[in-house]
Scaffold this motif. Structure first.
Motif, PDB file in Angstrom:
ATOM      1  N   SER A 163     -19.995 -74.461  -9.889  1.00 50.89           N
ATOM      2  CA  SER A 163     -19.465 -74.841  -8.575  1.00 50.89           C
ATOM      3  C   SER A 163     -18.555 -76.059  -8.656  1.00 50.89           C
ATOM      4  O   SER A 163     -17.492 -76.093  -8.029  1.00 50.89           O
ATOM      5  CB  SER A 163     -20.627 -75.115  -7.615  1.00 50.89           C
ATOM      6  OG  SER A 163     -21.323 -73.922  -7.317  1.00 50.89           O
ATOM      7  N   ILE A 164     -18.975 -77.063  -9.418  1.00 49.98           N
ATOM      8  CA  ILE A 164     -18.116 -78.252  -9.487  1.00 49.98           C
ATOM      9  C   ILE A 164     -16.838 -77.960 -10.253  1.00 49.98           C
ATOM     10  O   ILE A 164     -15.823 -78.649 -10.056  1.00 49.98           O
ATOM     11  CB  ILE A 164     -18.857 -79.474 -10.069  1.00 49.98           C
ATOM     12  CG1 ILE A 164     -19.243 -79.253 -11.525  1.00 49.98           C
ATOM     13  CG2 ILE A 164     -20.054 -79.841  -9.200  1.00 49.98           C
ATOM     14  CD1 ILE A 164     -19.721 -80.522 -12.204  1.00 49.98           C
ATOM     15  N   GLY A 165     -16.852 -76.923 -11.085  1.00 46.51           N
ATOM     16  CA  GLY A 165     -15.607 -76.515 -11.725  1.00 46.51           C
ATOM     17  C   GLY A 165     -14.566 -76.099 -10.705  1.00 46.51           C
ATOM     18  O   GLY A 165     -13.364 -76.353 -10.884  1.00 46.51           O
ATOM     19  N   ARG A 166     -15.007 -75.480  -9.612  1.00 44.82           N
ATOM     20  CA  ARG A 166     -14.077 -75.102  -8.548  1.00 44.82           C
ATOM     21  C   ARG A 166     -13.524 -76.340  -7.851  1.00 44.82           C
ATOM     22  O   ARG A 166     -12.343 -76.390  -7.489  1.00 44.82           O
ATOM     23  CB  ARG A 166     -14.768 -74.202  -7.539  1.00 44.82           C
ATOM     24  CG  ARG A 166     -15.332 -72.926  -8.107  1.00 44.82           C
ATOM     25  CD  ARG A 166     -15.857 -72.021  -7.010  1.00 44.82           C
ATOM     26  NE  ARG A 166     -14.765 -71.448  -6.231  1.00 44.82           N
ATOM     27  CZ  ARG A 166     -14.941 -70.702  -5.150  1.00 44.82           C
ATOM     28  NH1 ARG A 166     -16.182 -70.473  -4.703  1.00 44.82           N
ATOM     29  NH2 ARG A 166     -13.912 -70.218  -4.496  1.00 44.82           N
ATOM     30  N   LEU A 167     -14.366 -77.342  -7.647  1.00 41.54           N
ATOM     31  CA  LEU A 167     -13.903 -78.569  -7.002  1.00 41.54           C
ATOM     32  C   LEU A 167     -12.988 -79.370  -7.927  1.00 41.54           C
ATOM     33  O   LEU A 167     -12.028 -79.994  -7.470  1.00 41.54           O
ATOM     34  CB  LEU A 167     -15.095 -79.414  -6.558  1.00 41.54           C
ATOM     35  CG  LEU A 167     -16.004 -78.759  -5.512  1.00 41.54           C
ATOM     36  CD1 LEU A 167     -17.165 -79.684  -5.168  1.00 41.54           C
ATOM     37  CD2 LEU A 167     -15.231 -78.388  -4.252  1.00 41.54           C
ATOM     38  N   LYS A 168     -13.268 -79.340  -9.228  1.00 41.01           N
ATOM     39  CA  LYS A 168     -12.389 -80.038 -10.175  1.00 41.01           C
ATOM     40  C   LYS A 168     -10.980 -79.457 -10.184  1.00 41.01           C
ATOM     41  O   LYS A 168     -10.019 -80.149 -10.541  1.00 41.01           O
ATOM     42  CB  LYS A 168     -12.973 -79.942 -11.588  1.00 41.01           C
ATOM     43  CG  LYS A 168     -14.158 -80.840 -11.862  1.00 41.01           C
ATOM     44  CD  LYS A 168     -14.610 -80.665 -13.305  1.00 41.01           C
ATOM     45  CE  LYS A 168     -15.809 -81.523 -13.616  1.00 41.01           C
ATOM     46  NZ  LYS A 168     -16.253 -81.366 -15.021  1.00 41.01           N
ATOM     47  N   ALA A 169     -10.863 -78.199  -9.797  1.00 45.97           N
ATOM     48  CA  ALA A 169      -9.546 -77.560  -9.790  1.00 45.97           C
ATOM     49  C   ALA A 169      -8.684 -78.009  -8.614  1.00 45.97           C
ATOM     50  O   ALA A 169      -7.489 -77.715  -8.576  1.00 45.97           O
ATOM     51  CB  ALA A 169      -9.712 -76.037  -9.758  1.00 45.97           C
ATOM     52  N   LEU A 170      -9.276 -78.725  -7.662  1.00 45.52           N
ATOM     53  CA  LEU A 170      -8.518 -79.201  -6.510  1.00 45.52           C
ATOM     54  C   LEU A 170      -7.630 -80.380  -6.905  1.00 45.52           C
ATOM     55  O   LEU A 170      -7.926 -81.110  -7.855  1.00 45.52           O
ATOM     56  CB  LEU A 170      -9.470 -79.638  -5.399  1.00 45.52           C
ATOM     57  CG  LEU A 170     -10.352 -78.543  -4.801  1.00 45.52           C
ATOM     58  CD1 LEU A 170     -11.347 -79.153  -3.815  1.00 45.52           C
ATOM     59  CD2 LEU A 170      -9.506 -77.478  -4.107  1.00 45.52           C
ATOM     60  N   PRO A 171      -6.551 -80.618  -6.171  1.00 42.17           N
ATOM     61  CA  PRO A 171      -5.685 -81.760  -6.464  1.00 42.17           C
ATOM     62  C   PRO A 171      -6.411 -83.088  -6.290  1.00 42.17           C
ATOM     63  O   PRO A 171      -7.342 -83.210  -5.486  1.00 42.17           O
ATOM     64  CB  PRO A 171      -4.547 -81.627  -5.441  1.00 42.17           C
ATOM     65  CG  PRO A 171      -4.568 -80.188  -5.028  1.00 42.17           C
ATOM     66  CD  PRO A 171      -6.000 -79.765  -5.097  1.00 42.17           C
ATOM     67  N   ASP A 172      -5.963 -84.093  -7.028  1.00 45.19           N
ATOM     68  CA  ASP A 172      -6.595 -85.410  -6.991  1.00 45.19           C
ATOM     69  C   ASP A 172      -6.625 -86.011  -5.589  1.00 45.19           C
ATOM     70  O   ASP A 172      -7.544 -86.751  -5.243  1.00 45.19           O
ATOM     71  CB  ASP A 172      -5.847 -86.389  -7.905  1.00 45.19           C
ATOM     72  CG  ASP A 172      -6.272 -86.260  -9.358  1.00 45.19           C
ATOM     73  OD1 ASP A 172      -7.185 -85.465  -9.658  1.00 45.19           O
ATOM     74  OD2 ASP A 172      -5.685 -86.973 -10.204  1.00 45.19           O
TER      75      ASP A 172
END
Length: 245
Positions: A163-172
């Motif tokens: 799940s956090i992999g999906r959030l890491k893919a978001l822009p900074d």
């Protein structure tokens, strides 16, 4: 876009009112306690509530979600596969909740609980890019959610890693608006109630781990004591009678 944050101290939690002021449509995320403050804030901003959303079936407090939704004439929203007996509007991963010029896209982010969702919010009056994310107990400021309240700790940790992999893919630049802050039991949880993906990418130790096994070991180390009556509270929030002791 209108955004209001509600900081609670008993229990320690964060709720939100957000929506489109221009078209007078709003939603509340993770309401706690008395419903009057949310109704008053919606009235003060001129918004009618269309949705009341719980990011998950909470284990540390009773939700005010159903009461608020009924009072406001709004839909009460959970992930479609949430193990809830009481009526709710189920949303799948990728579903979009329209709020006038604002929209919230559902991200299914299991780990803290199997039914956990985050909401990725865009204000189309400003841009087609996401502006902020309501991250519940998946990603918090300085910490991540515990994983043993609704599954085995390891099973939950492996789901949370994905799940956090999906959030890491978001822009900074995407703002992180979590469901808790320091005082709710997190190991390294900050007292700051908001952050950004970029800052957490750099300075949140658990969020930075890129290897799944290393992540699981870190999440299983020093697991904190569960909240009192956690199973009973989850059951009540699901509309299910708690199991007899």
């Amino acid at each position: 876009m209108i955004l209001r944050q509600f900081l609670h101290t008993d229990p320690v939690a964060i709720s939100y009112l957000f929506g489109c002021g221009g078209q007078a449509i709003g939603a509340v995320v993770d309401p706690v306690g008395e419903i009057a403050p949310y109704l008053r804030a919606a009235a003060d901003t001129g918004m009618a509530l269309r949705y009341v959303i719980d990011t998950h079936l909470h284990a540390d407090h009773l939700t005010a979600g159903r009461r608020l939704a009924k009072a406001a004439g709004a839909a009460y929203v959970l992930f479609a596969e949430a193990p809830a007996a009481a009526p709710f509007t189920g949303v799948e991963d990728g579903a979009v909740l329209p709020l006038g010029n604002v929209e919230a896209r559902v991200l299914h982010t299991p780990g803290h609980t199997p039914e956990h969702i985050c909401l990725l919010v865009t204000d189309r009056k400003r841009a087609d890019e996401p502006w902020l994310a309501f991250t519940g107990h998946t990603l918090m400021v300085g910490d991540l959610g515990r994983t043993e309240l609704a599954a085995s700790a390891e099973e939950g940790a492996r789901a949370l890693f994905r799940s956090i992999g999906r959030l890491k893919a978001l822009p900074d630049y995407v703002e992180v608006l979590p469901g808790a802050y320091s005082g709710s039991g997190g190991r390294t949880l900050s007292g700051n109630p908001s952050s950004t993906i970029g800052f957490e990418r750099r300075h949140n130790a658990a969020f930075r781990i890129d290897d799944e096994d290393t992540f699981v070991r870190a999440m299983l180390a020093d697991v904190l004591e569960a909240p009192l009556q956690a199973a009973e509270l989850r059951a009540l929030n699901a509309g299910v009678a708690p199991a007899a002791a």
